[in-house]
Design an enzyme around this catalytic site. Sequence first.
Site, PDB file in Angstrom:
ATOM      1  N   CYS A 160      42.170  28.701  36.674  1.00 14.43           N
ATOM      2  CA  CYS A 160      41.164  28.009  37.478  1.00 14.43           C
ATOM      3  C   CYS A 160      40.946  26.590  36.931  1.00 14.43           C
ATOM      4  O   CYS A 160      41.848  25.769  36.990  1.00 14.43           O
ATOM      5  CB  CYS A 160      39.868  28.828  37.517  1.00 14.43           C
ATOM      6  SG  CYS A 160      38.715  28.290  38.785  1.00 14.43           S
TER       7      CYS A 160
ATOM      8  N   HIS B 155      41.477  34.471  38.945  1.00 10.42           N
ATOM      9  CA  HIS B 155      40.986  34.875  37.628  1.00 10.42           C
ATOM     10  C   HIS B 155      41.432  36.297  37.279  1.00 10.42           C
ATOM     11  O   HIS B 155      40.702  37.244  37.580  1.00 10.42           O
ATOM     12  CB  HIS B 155      39.455  34.854  37.619  1.00 10.42           C
ATOM     13  CG  HIS B 155      38.844  33.500  37.603  1.00 10.42           C
ATOM     14  ND1 HIS B 155      38.465  32.881  36.442  1.00 10.42           N
ATOM     15  CD2 HIS B 155      38.542  32.643  38.607  1.00 10.42           C
ATOM     16  CE1 HIS B 155      37.935  31.692  36.725  1.00 10.42           C
ATOM     17  NE2 HIS B 155      37.974  31.528  38.036  1.00 10.42           N
TER      18      HIS B 155
ATOM     19  N   GLU C 161      41.217  37.819  34.524  1.00  9.11           N
ATOM     20  CA  GLU C 161      40.254  38.483  33.627  1.00  9.11           C
ATOM     21  C   GLU C 161      39.098  39.100  34.412  1.00  9.11           C
ATOM     22  O   GLU C 161      38.415  39.986  33.923  1.00  9.11           O
ATOM     23  CB  GLU C 161      39.744  37.488  32.572  1.00  9.11           C
ATOM     24  CG  GLU C 161      38.688  36.491  33.039  1.00  9.11           C
ATOM     25  CD  GLU C 161      39.265  35.300  33.823  1.00  9.11           C
ATOM     26  OE1 GLU C 161      40.442  35.351  34.220  1.00  9.11           O
ATOM     27  OE2 GLU C 161      38.510  34.327  34.054  1.00  9.11           O
TER      28      GLU C 161
END
Lengths: 249, 226
Positions: free
Chosen positions: B87, B195, B197
């Site tokens: 990002c 993302h 994660e």
Amino acid sequence: MSGRAGYAFGDSALARERLEIVADTFAAPTRSLLEALPQHDARYVLDLGCGPGFTTMLLSEAFPRAWITGLDASPAMIADAASRVPAAHFAVEDVTVPLRLPADVVYARLLLGHLRDPSSALAHWARALRAPGLLVCEEPVRYLSDNPVFRRYERDVTRVVAARGGTLWAGDVLDDELARCTRALDRVIHHPVRLGRAAAMFWRHAATWGAEIDGADELIPYLRELESADPPDHVIWELRQVAWVKWTG
Amino acid sequence: MSPRIGIVVFPGTNCELDIAWAVEHLGGISEMLWHGDATVRDVDAVVVPGGFAHGDYLRTGAIARFSPVMQAVASFAADGAPVVGICNGFQVLCEAHLLPGALQKNAGLKFLCETTELRVETASTPLTSEARVGDLLRIPINHFEGNYVCDDATLARLRADDRVVVRYANNPNGSLDDIAGICSEARNVVGLMPHPERASDALLGSADGVVLLRSLLAAAGARVPA
């Protein structure tokens, strides 16, 4: 070791059919409970022991703007739930250990009775709440019927659940005092259920357990007959509904 | 020995704890690298996480590229070590010229926060080595400037060299050629807008990012001296 008792009612096709009847039977008292809760603009809601997602659906009606997550130990149930309530989120998770998600509302229906250590589970759930969060539980206190077959069945089902480490009539567990929580609502409702409906749930239990129920061979046909005859009589479930509010402290 | 993942923290970075949680959850060790540091110490891979580095003033990543740590990250990358920008981290890597192209405002000029479906386009990068080409991954995006753009010659090279790492199945932001992530010519530097994660546990709504993070840990682990 996990404190989870094996869910006595299983997750077979028959067990899921039974849960559909349970859902239908207890939807009205649950809706009334959710309406009676203190106003809460909850962002995160957890449905513990969500099964195939019927309670998750009720929660999504009550909290239309919340991110709702249903947790259950059974992958089969979670798969059902995900297709039943596409807008909610679901995960296979043990709910008897500290929860890995914080929440504004934690809800559990007819779950504590199946756990080996319901008091410790309740404490974990309260700990997961963000203040001012709500912990909402519904558990049966007792079951009233004049029908001798139903009374015998009640003894049997209590024994089968106890053999797995649970206490089917878990209403008293809701006496627990929880850290930083006060009781916002505590009531016992008398929920009348048509005899045929009760029979419909019961024979599906009995069929799931087979040999664990004395005289299942006679019991099951009797209950199935009662389901289709659907006489106008009722049995009464005493259901305890409790909501705790957690405060910052 | 567990691989050590260095996580670059600029003033305004806000996803460092998320990536650290995911890394540790998967058995790695996370180590924060402050933007003013002159080295990346002894880490085995570097992640430049999401957020708003230096407030994203001027242009996303435009100030962050001048942070001292970025020189260390550049020489780490030049040594062939794995570097991943997620990002805002992707934007920073583009500004730092570790990756070609730029991220401009989303088509529609709206901030987007939603789950996207990504198609893995190559398995020969440190972020996708454990995935298969064609895998569809549900991973969230959370950005205003995610609309990838580059000149025609660069795009032709990215395609010819198999350097488009992931593409959006349904392009949410107007990115050129549906590009969600790319890698460097040497393939060790990867940038992507989604993302992973935030998709690293079923409780988060998806665990599809795990395969990417596990790939990164494997690539980092390969650098751990025996």
